[in-house]
Design a protein around this motif. Structure first.
Motif, mmCIF file in Angstrom:
data_model
loop_
_atom_site.group_PDB
_atom_site.id
_atom_site.type_symbol
_atom_site.label_atom_id
_atom_site.label_comp_id
_atom_site.label_asym_id
_atom_site.label_seq_id
_atom_site.Cartn_x
_atom_site.Cartn_y
_atom_site.Cartn_z
ATOM 1 N N LYS A 1 0.864 -1.182 0.000
ATOM 2 C CA LYS A 1 0.000 0.000 0.000
ATOM 3 C C LYS A 1 0.902 1.234 0.000
ATOM 4 O O LYS A 1 1.614 1.485 0.970
ATOM 5 N N ASN A 2 0.868 1.992 -1.070
ATOM 6 C CA ASN A 2 1.899 2.983 -1.346
ATOM 7 C C ASN A 2 1.388 4.415 -1.226
ATOM 8 O O ASN A 2 0.187 4.672 -1.189
ATOM 9 N N ALA A 3 2.355 5.328 -1.203
ATOM 10 C CA ALA A 3 2.102 6.774 -1.264
ATOM 11 C C ALA A 3 1.213 7.252 -0.120
ATOM 12 O O ALA A 3 0.388 8.145 -0.292
ATOM 13 N N ASN A 4 1.401 6.671 1.053
ATOM 14 C CA ASN A 4 0.678 7.130 2.238
ATOM 15 C C ASN A 4 1.535 8.106 3.031
ATOM 16 O O ASN A 4 2.757 7.982 3.084
ATOM 17 N N ILE A 5 0.883 9.072 3.634
ATOM 18 C CA ILE A 5 1.562 10.065 4.470
ATOM 19 C C ILE A 5 1.156 9.829 5.918
ATOM 20 O O ILE A 5 -0.033 9.857 6.259
ATOM 21 N N ILE A 6 2.151 9.588 6.769
ATOM 22 C CA ILE A 6 1.936 9.352 8.197
ATOM 23 C C ILE A 6 2.738 10.415 8.929
ATOM 24 O O ILE A 6 3.967 10.333 9.002
ATOM 25 N N GLU A 7 2.064 11.423 9.460
ATOM 26 C CA GLU A 7 2.814 12.555 9.983
ATOM 27 C C GLU A 7 2.171 13.141 11.239
ATOM 28 O O GLU A 7 0.956 13.137 11.403
#
Length: 801
Positions: free
Chosen positions: A474-480
């Motif tokens: 599962k790609n291109a996720n932003i965890i911030e």
């Protein structure tokens, strides 16, 4: 414009006006009358059945507060509002019937009543009764049996079940509720059984970890009248139309409120019912959903209460777009609280799920939905949802699941997920291109109790209660900017590309370095091929509260990505990184320095924090020197230190208090955490400025306090001056020049800690104009080598002008 067009427009206007004039506000009360017009509180209707006969757009149906209504509401128009009037508690829409006329059934040693409804669950004064089961809930091993072996995905053998002495096919018709894997309960009907303990199910289990049901997994059976032998149990015989009950305390159920769940929905909004509003209502005991929308645009569900629904509280069903679910309370859902299913085929609308409170979801093992999407507080399955500012507490499995991508999941507070299942995420990212930011996740451990068995390969791993979990590829996720505190596992990236993990605080992840399968602060896996290309893991704070808590675990096939500018803080032990192979067979730990040497492209600008002495490592007594300040409020909030003095991870003083933005956190360290003191001219300040005509004296002291005095350590004194270079004090008390390389340092003393009275180490003298730094330190172990991972120190700066 010709006359025909004008006439047509006038006709349309009259038609619309006619519809608007016909729209009305209707009132419903327990003391109403369905023969009345329903247009006022004094002429209210009485039943949901009367509401369902009123069709048309724009109506409002208002239920009297404090009253209870049983039935299913079916929407018969668009732009309809279902709400409340009056004062008091919310009106309740119940999917259950009251069961009365109980008699004593001596052969079965319980009460019995006639009932023609198909019952799913039974409640006595609002308390859920258990379906008659074997073993009982208070039996040994928490009421679980365990499989001994399996010959297929639907047949297993258990000697303990055979020892119960039941004849062949005694269990036929029962339901097996089995933990078929760490993350899944499944339910199947029994089609055959033997007296020796073999059971055959109606169909294969979904996930058994192999070609057959593995040994060691927990299960129980229910739905057999002969097993109704315990208070708070019940049984429903559909063929006979009878319900049996062993009531709480053996009280005559004719004196109790006994309700049987039998209706699918509270409100069902189906097929292009645009602009519907459901507000200020309570829903209880529905089988499928308290409120469900299907192929509906623009529905709003707000300020409602959902309790004890079987499958889900609020279901944003297939092809429903632009739906808002906000400010609702969900309690004691047996499966999920909120589901957002597939969006409309002509493009996903924006679904907003916000400011809901969700408590105690799926806490009865095996009573949820029979699928991998079970026991979840919020299931974002349709894609494109905004899920924000929800409070979620106590969940059987996962807090929030993000499927089909493009979700924004932000500023949610989740406490105590994975209470019954394991190996998942408090937030589970099961799709691409999601934003997960400023969420607060606390106290998720994962459940590996007696119900958890072995995989087909025979290994058992430790608790894996990850905070944020990405499913494979599962790609291109932003965890911030998330805060993850006191959880078993931190962040898992599984075979990802172009994901961003940045500015998160991961605090006290209890998974440690002693187990092959134990989570760390962050896992970077690449199970299938070298992956991780384009991933960025930057500007995070990883803070441990145990010597064995590790920081990064990386699978050897993981591409380096970009990992840098992180804080790795373990004040009670060494900073440890880890590498494993794709079979989890070989693994090795590294210090931060060794890690940088092995992977020159990783963490070259990452740092450790101000390090304190390893009190916990040596004495086993946890230290309270660090504190995580978290703002769980929706506005900026000031936190007073109450007389304590703190410093940030760079050693900068932070005094008085600190203001944090909403859903943000900071890790601070008590300033007076060290027993060492080094002072310039006797002043207790971090920096002293003098003129070139002034003399400067440096003194040191030690006040051991609660620190152990029987542990041998190295003592160090070092100094650096911009015009004179580096010096250390040797064991003879002589300041000795060196290049600045730590390998050239020698300790001034080796031995246990003791109280040191103020001692002059640099007599009063004039120093040349410049900038001078002086350090006084002790480190462990005593080996004539400076160990910055296990070190106490104090520092003073002198500026000569």
């Amino acid at each position: 414009m010709d006359g025909q067009k004008i006439a047509g427009l006038l006709a349309l206007a009259l038609l619309l006006l006619s519809g608007a004039l016909q729209a009305g506000t209707y009132y419903i009360a327990n003391d109403g009358n369905d023969a009345a017009d329903g247009l006022s509180a004094t002429t209210a209707w009485q039943t949901i059945g009367r509401v369902n006969t009123q069709s048309g757009d724009g109506h409002a149906f208002l239920f009297k507060r404090g009253d209870t209504f049983r039935g299913e509401i079916t929407a018969n128009g668009k732009y309809i509002t279902y709400g409340a009037y009056g004062t008091g508690d919310l009106p309740v829409i119940k999917g259950s019937v009251v069961i009365t006329n109980w008699t004593w059934d001596a052969p079965h040693n319980c009460y019995v009543a006639n009932n023609t409804n198909t019952l799913h669950h039974l409640f006595v004064h609002g308390e859920l009764m258990r379906i008659a089961r074997y073993p009982n809930v208070d039996a040994p091993d928490l009421g679980w049996l365990k499989t001994d072996s399996g010959s297929s995905k639907k047949t297993f053998y258990d000697a303990a079940l055979g020892a119960a002495g039941k004849p062949d096919n005694y269990w036929v018709g029962a339901t097996v509720r089995i933990r078929s894997y760490s993350w899944l309960f499944e339910m199947r009907a029994v089609v055959s059984s033997t007296s020796t303990g073999s059971v055959t199910l109606s169909s294969d289990l979904t996930d058994t970890g192999g070609a057959s049901i593995s040994p060691g997994w927990g299960y129980y059976l229910d739905g057999i009248l002969g097993e109704l032998d315990h208070e708070n149990e019940w049984h429903f015989d559909a063929s006979a139309g009878k319900v049996y009950l062993s009531p709480p305390g053996g009280v005559d159920p004719n004196t109790l409120l006994v309700e049987g769940m039998c209706l699918e929905h509270g409100i069902y909004i189906n097929w292009e019912k645009t602009g519907m509003v459901v507000e200020n209502l309570a829903f209880e005991h529905q089988i499928e959903a308290g409120v469900e929308t299907v192929y509906t645009d623009g529905a709003v569900i707000r300020n409602c209460r959902f309790r004890q629904c079987k499958e889900v509280g609020a279901e944003i069903g297939y092809a429903s777009a632009n739906v808002v679910v906000e400010n609702n309370l969900f309690e004691d859902m047996l499966n999920n609280a909120i589901n957002q299913m597939l969006a409309a085929s002509n493009g996903p609308g924006v679904t907003i799920i916000q400011s809901n409170v969700i408590r105690r979801t799926a806490l009865v093992a095996g009573y949820g939905r029979d699928s991998s999407q079970q026991s979840v507080a919020i299931l974002g399955y349709g894609g494109g949802a905004i899920i924000r500012r929800n409070l979620i507490e106590d969940v059987g499995y996962e807090g929030i699941v993000l499927s089909h991508g493009n979700h924004v999941c932000e500023e949610n507070i989740i406490r105590r997920a994975q209470l019954l299942l394991d190996d998942g995420g408090t937030i589970d990212i099961n799709s691409h291109s999601n934003i997960v930011r400023r969420n607060l996740i606390f106290d998720t451990y994962g459940n590996r109790d007696i119900s958890n068995g072995e995989s087909a390969s025979g290994w058992v791993h430790g608790q894996m209660g990850f905070s944020i979990f990405t499913q494979p590829s599962k790609n291109a996720n932003i965890i911030e900017e998330n805060t993850l505190a006191n959880n078993t596992g931190g962040i898992l990236l599984d075979t990802t590309i172009n994901s961003r993990v940045r500015s998160n605080v991961v605090y006290n992840t209890s998974g440690d370095t002693t187990g092959v399968y134990t989570p760390w602060h962050i896992w970077l896996l690449a199970n299938y091929s070298p992956m991780g290309m384009g991933d960025e893991i930057t500007d995070n704070i990883f803070y441990s509260l145990s010597p064995t808590q590790g920081f990064i675990r990386v699978m050897s096939s993981y591409d380096s990505g970009f990992i840098d500018r992180n804080y790795y803080c373990n004040p009670y032990g060494a900073v440890l990184m880890n590498e494993i192979d794709t079979n989890f067979a070989h693994y090795a730990n590294y210090t931060l320095a060794e890690w940088r040497s092995r992977y020159p492209e990783r963490d070259q600008h990452s740092v450790t924090s101000l390090v304190v002495f390893p009190v916990e490592a040596i004495t086993g007594v946890p230290s309270e020197d660090t504190k995580l300040f978290v703002n769980t409020n929706t506005v900026a909030t000031f936190f007073s230190f109450g007389g304590n003095e703190y410093q940030d991870l760079d050693g900068n003083p932070v005094t008085g208090g600190i203001t944090l933005d909403p859903f943000r956190s900071v890790v601070l360290v008590l300033r007076k955490l060290t027993p060492l003191s080094i002072r310039a001219n006797g002043q207790n300040i971090d920096s002293l400025t003098v003129s070139s005509n002034d003399t400067v004296a440096i003194t040191v002291s030690m006040d051991v306090g609660a620190y152990p005095t029987d542990v041998p350590v190295d003592w160090w004194l070092a100094a650096y001056g911009s015009p004179v270079g580096w010096f250390y004090m040797n064991e003879s008390g002589v300041w000795t020049p060196f290049s600045g390389s730590l390998s050239e340092l020698e300790p001034v003393y080796g031995g246990a800690l003791f109280d040191l009275q103020t001692t002059t180490v640099l007599p009063a003298m004039n120093l040349p104009i410049g900038n001078y730094d002086f350090w006084f330190a002790v480190d462990y172990p005593m080996n004539d080598m400076l160990n910055t991972d296990l070190m106490l120190y104090d520092h003073v700066n002198v500026i000569v002008q």
